[in-house]
Design an enzyme around this catalytic site. Structure first.
Site, mmCIF file in Angstrom:
data_model
loop_
_atom_site.group_PDB
_atom_site.id
_atom_site.type_symbol
_atom_site.label_atom_id
_atom_site.label_comp_id
_atom_site.label_asym_id
_atom_site.label_seq_id
_atom_site.Cartn_x
_atom_site.Cartn_y
_atom_site.Cartn_z
ATOM 1 N N LEU A 66 0.806 -1.230 0.000
ATOM 2 C CA LEU A 66 0.000 0.000 0.000
ATOM 3 C C LEU A 66 0.834 1.273 0.000
ATOM 4 O O LEU A 66 0.371 2.314 -0.471
ATOM 5 C CB LEU A 66 -0.933 0.004 1.224
ATOM 6 C CG LEU A 66 -2.170 -0.896 1.101
ATOM 7 C CD1 LEU A 66 -2.871 -1.020 2.446
ATOM 8 C CD2 LEU A 66 -3.126 -0.368 0.043
ATOM 9 N N ALA A 86 -7.905 -3.200 0.664
ATOM 10 C CA ALA A 86 -6.683 -3.543 1.406
ATOM 11 C C ALA A 86 -6.400 -2.533 2.509
ATOM 12 O O ALA A 86 -6.422 -1.324 2.283
ATOM 13 C CB ALA A 86 -5.497 -3.598 0.439
ATOM 14 N N LYS A 167 -9.546 3.697 10.165
ATOM 15 C CA LYS A 167 -10.676 3.666 9.222
ATOM 16 C C LYS A 167 -11.304 5.055 9.089
ATOM 17 O O LYS A 167 -11.686 5.459 7.990
ATOM 18 C CB LYS A 167 -11.735 2.637 9.670
ATOM 19 C CG LYS A 167 -11.266 1.189 9.668
ATOM 20 C CD LYS A 167 -10.698 0.717 8.332
ATOM 21 C CE LYS A 167 -11.692 0.497 7.238
ATOM 22 N NZ LYS A 167 -11.064 -0.009 5.983
ATOM 23 N N SER A 205 -12.766 -10.577 11.850
ATOM 24 C CA SER A 205 -14.192 -10.677 12.191
ATOM 25 C C SER A 205 -14.630 -12.128 12.388
ATOM 26 O O SER A 205 -15.462 -12.416 13.249
ATOM 27 C CB SER A 205 -15.064 -9.996 11.133
ATOM 28 O OG SER A 205 -14.784 -10.472 9.837
#
Ligand SMILES: NC(=O)c1ccc[n+]([C@@H]2O[C@H](COP(=O)([O-])OP(=O)(O)OC[C@H]3O[C@@H](n4cnc5c(N)ncnc54)[C@H](OP(=O)(O)O)[C@@H]3O)[C@@H](O)[C@H]2O)c1
Length: 324
Positions: A66, A86, A167, A205
């Protein structure tokens, strides 16, 4: 409507839990997919993708980092659409938040959007999270949380909630970029994503339900806002990509609910496991709502209910040998 095989789209994080499902559905719909992985030599990232129907002729894998802009340009070249999933996901022990989470999440988002703009992609779908919506202690307590609600940056910093902070800041960076550079961006904000597992490893998760079955009493007070089936999350990405009327953020949960509601249903469906009992409100102040994801419902998404999410998750954990 099937897409033309000539239409190329790029999925960053294609090797991941949601990414693999998205690649699967995109191939099924007829797209040619450029999927990114972190390490092309690692079979744990590639084999499950290469096994997908349509992969032989319409899937190309690219290795990216990234923070390496040129690696991203190679992956998005020729793509008319980009799905940016990603991001590093570390919720437990974070030693250096800037280096491990915030840097790659924010810089990575800017790199992907810059590359998408450079190659002339017509729309970018950015995967944000309910973690950019909650924790939001200042939201009026009598109103259900909606896409208008933003998680509280200061609260996250004070409580060292580095993943939610990554986020929030990555999504804000995406909106700023879209506005300044005139790039068409839409956002999906999934809740806790569960269901059948395609990669050989467990993501954060699916670890939640795995740990619950093993008796973990964590309530994810600042993280949980509702569960959602992984197939619905992948579908939501495609819907907001293909439907030009879709704009802004899209909360993606089968219902706004508490973690305790989820755990209680796991206990009811699977009494053979020793599931802990939780207080009624594990997310104090979170108003429940069956229509929290109204925007996606209006686009035609019929959410798979919580019971099926749980059954599909548990059966997949069993099939993959993570539980007996
Ligand atoms: N799962 C959920 O409940 C949930 C909820 C809301 C939002 N989301 C969002 O959905 C997206 C996908 O999450 P997921 O659950 O599918 O997690 P995942 O399985 O861990 O996928 C994350 C992906 O990002 C890649 N990645 C991480 N750091 C990278 C880097 N520095 N350079 C290039 N690639 C990198 C990973 O590659 P490797 O596999 O090689 O590590 C992996 O493919 C993320 O943006 C996440 O924040 C997830």
């Amino acid at each position: 409507m099937a897409a033309s095989a000539m239409e190329v789209v790029c999925v960053t994080g294609g090797s991941g839990y949601i990414g693999s499902w998205l690649v699967r559905l995109l191939l099924y719909r007829g797209y040619t997919v450029n999927a990114t992985v972190k390490d092309l030599k690692d079979e744990k990232e590639t084999k499950h993708l290469e096994a997908l129907e349509g992969a032989e002729s319409r899937l190309r894998l690219f290795q990216i980092d990234l923070v390496d802009y040129e690696s991203i340009v190679a992956a998005v070249t020729g793509a008319s659409g980009v799905f940016h999933l990603a991001t590093p996901i570390i919720v437990d022990q974070v030693h250096d938040p800037q280096k491990e989470l915030l840097g790659p999440a924010i810089k990575g988002t800017i790199n992907v959007l810059t590359a998408a703009k450079e190659v002339g992609a017509k729309r970018v779908v950015v995967t944000s999270s309910v973690s950019a919506i909650v924790p939001s202690p200042k939201w009026p307590p009598h109103l259900p949380k909606t896409e208008d609600c933003w998680a509280d940056e200061e609260y996250c910093k004070q409580n060292q909630l580095w993943y939610p902070l990554s986020k929030i800041l990555a999504e804000k960076a995406a909106w700023d970029f879209a506005k300044e550079k005139g790039l068409d961006v839409v956002v999906v904000n999934p809740g806790t994503v569960m269901g059948p597992i395609l990669p050989p490893t467990l993501n954060a998760s699916m670890l939640i339900i795995h740990r619950l079955i093993q008796g973990c009493t964590e309530t994810y007070e600042d993280f949980f806002m509702g569960s959602v089936h992984v197939q619905d999350v992948a579908l939501a990405h495609i819907m907001v990509y293909e439907n030009k009327a879709a704009t802004g953020r899209h909360l993606c949960v089968e219902a706004i609910s508490h973690y305790g509601d989820f755990a209680a249903m796991v206990a009811e469906l699977y009494p053979q496991y020793n599931i802990p009992r939780f207080p009624k409100d594990t997310q104090p102040g979170l108003l429940r709502s069956k229509t929290g994801s109204k925007k996606l419902m209006e686009l035609g998404l019929e959410f798979i209910p919580m019971e099926q999410i749980i059954r599909d998750s548990v059966e997949s954990l069993k099939t993959k040998g993570f539980i007996s």
